[in-house]
Design a protein around this motif. Structure first.
Motif, mmCIF file in Angstrom:
data_model
loop_
_atom_site.group_PDB
_atom_site.id
_atom_site.type_symbol
_atom_site.label_atom_id
_atom_site.label_comp_id
_atom_site.label_asym_id
_atom_site.label_seq_id
_atom_site.Cartn_x
_atom_site.Cartn_y
_atom_site.Cartn_z
ATOM 1 N N PRO A 289 91.663 35.345 32.995
ATOM 2 C CA PRO A 289 91.055 36.275 33.965
ATOM 3 C C PRO A 289 89.860 35.664 34.697
ATOM 4 O O PRO A 289 89.652 35.905 35.889
ATOM 5 C CB PRO A 289 90.608 37.475 33.119
ATOM 6 C CG PRO A 289 90.955 37.174 31.716
ATOM 7 C CD PRO A 289 91.608 35.846 31.617
ATOM 8 N N LEU A 290 89.096 34.843 33.971
ATOM 9 C CA LEU A 290 87.918 34.204 34.560
ATOM 10 C C LEU A 290 88.299 33.193 35.647
ATOM 11 O O LEU A 290 87.733 33.190 36.743
ATOM 12 C CB LEU A 290 87.175 33.484 33.434
ATOM 13 C CG LEU A 290 85.675 33.627 33.383
ATOM 14 C CD1 LEU A 290 85.280 35.084 33.296
ATOM 15 C CD2 LEU A 290 85.116 32.854 32.178
ATOM 16 N N VAL A 291 89.289 32.342 35.348
ATOM 17 C CA VAL A 291 89.655 31.319 36.330
ATOM 18 C C VAL A 291 90.313 31.968 37.554
ATOM 19 O O VAL A 291 90.089 31.524 38.680
ATOM 20 C CB VAL A 291 90.539 30.183 35.759
ATOM 21 C CG1 VAL A 291 89.936 29.571 34.515
ATOM 22 C CG2 VAL A 291 91.950 30.625 35.491
ATOM 23 N N MET A 292 91.069 33.047 37.351
ATOM 24 C CA MET A 292 91.653 33.721 38.517
ATOM 25 C C MET A 292 90.560 34.322 39.403
ATOM 26 O O MET A 292 90.638 34.256 40.631
ATOM 27 C CB MET A 292 92.655 34.802 38.088
ATOM 28 C CG MET A 292 93.970 34.275 37.510
ATOM 29 S SD MET A 292 94.743 32.890 38.396
ATOM 30 C CE MET A 292 95.068 33.625 40.000
ATOM 31 N N SER A 293 89.537 34.913 38.774
ATOM 32 C CA SER A 293 88.414 35.445 39.555
ATOM 33 C C SER A 293 87.759 34.336 40.379
ATOM 34 O O SER A 293 87.440 34.518 41.549
ATOM 35 C CB SER A 293 87.336 36.030 38.627
ATOM 36 O OG SER A 293 87.767 37.237 38.062
#
Ligand SMILES: [Zn+2]
Length: 322
Positions: A289-293
């Motif tokens: 989720p962090l890298v997609m953000s």
């Protein structure tokens, strides 16, 4: 009412070290006039609770002297002790109105939020990884229902304080900073962290619409930097004394990362998912989720600067250089 000696604009930091990258969970007692505010409330654990009690005691306060709790944003590491404090000592709690559906885990909103991520990951072509994350969020919806904050939360206009409230969205849609112009004190929440860059997390607004989180985060950092605060009391790590320079560094890092993504797009890596896999490699699966953000945020930035354009093919955004 405080029985002890009056001090104005005095900050008592509560710093709880942690072994992971944030280094510490920080929250603060702020004394001014006859108020003693607790700014943020750590994690809901014994370390934070004991650190709060010790800091109170070391400065000749007790829990009963706290007059109010002010929250910078709704994340668990900033609100953890609220219910525990208020159950022992009923005081008002203030936060941005956007915090409330999140803190209270309002069912409708939380369901809209899961739908938001389902669409986001579909349009980014995340496939199985996106579906897994959405399943996780759906399970968490029920599992975490009992974690909803019990305490009533009020909006800041009802609070009695000498701090100016600044909306600084980006890291979280409800994030605020508290500023005292005369002394240059800024309680920043997670707007600025000295040793790492704060994440601009993809989140929907109340209606479920996507926020351009990284663009908001950049504006928020600029706004804080332009106040030239003497001291920024950050949610994690060290207390910051070089805010304008740190803002410049963070903005430059964003520029550099965006530039790298632009090169990848030029080489034919066209979707947010493909960019995330190529750019982050291992971290793609460990911190999905962090890298997609991060990727979606930097694509928003490139789009806003008109360096890339996008078009939808079979429901998926494809990026190209302009
Ligand atoms: Zn946070």
């Amino acid at each position: 009412m405080l029985k002890i000696k009056k001090r104005n604009h005095t900050v008592y930091p509560i710093i709880v070290p942690v072994s992971y990258s944030l280094k510490s969970i920080n929250f603060y007692l702020y004394q001014s006039g006859d108020t003693l505010a607790l700014i943020d409330a750590g994690l809901n654990n014994e370390e934070c609770w004991n650190a709060l009690l010790e800091t109170l005691k070391a400065n000749e306060f007790s829990l009963q002297d706290i007059t109010q709790i002010l929250l910078t944003h709704h994340h668990v590491d900033h609100v953890g002790l609220v219910d525990r404090i208020v159950s022992e000592h009923p005081i008002p709690v203030y936060a941005h109105p956007y915090s409330i559906p999140r803190l209270k885990r309002e069912r409708d909103f939380m369901e809209r939020r899961v739908e938001f991520f389902a669409t986001l990951y579909k349009e980014a072509d995340c496939g199985e990884a996106g579906e897994t994350q959405v399943r996780y969020l759906k399970n968490a919806l029920q599992k975490n229902e009992k974690k909803a904050m019990q305490t009533d939360v009020h909006s800041f206009d009802q609070a009695r304080m000498d701090l100016e409230i600044m909306e600084v969205p980006g890291h979280a849609p409800d994030q605020v900073s508290f500023f005292h112009a005369e002394t240059g004190l800024l309680f920043g929440g997670d707007l600025l962290i000295q040793h790492i860059s704060s994440n601009a997390l993809a989140e929907p607004d109340f209606e479920g619409r996507r926020q351009r989180s990284l663009l908001q985060h950049m504006e928020s950092m600029k706004k804080a930097g332009s106040l030239e605060p003497t001291t920024v009391y950050s949610g994690h790590g060290e207390i910051i004394h070089n805010a304008p320079a740190l803002v410049e560094t963070r903005l430059m890092e964003i520029e550099e990362k965006a530039d790298k993504l632009k090169h990848l797009i030029n080489e034919g890596v066209m979707t947010a998912n493909a960019l995330a896999k190529t750019y982050y490699e291992k971290r793609y699966s460990t911190q999905f989720p962090l890298v997609m953000s991060e990727i979606i945020g930097h694509l928003d930035y490139l789009e806003a600067k008109e360096r890339v354009g996008k078009e939808k093919q079979a429901g998926v955004w494809h990026y190209h250089l302009t």
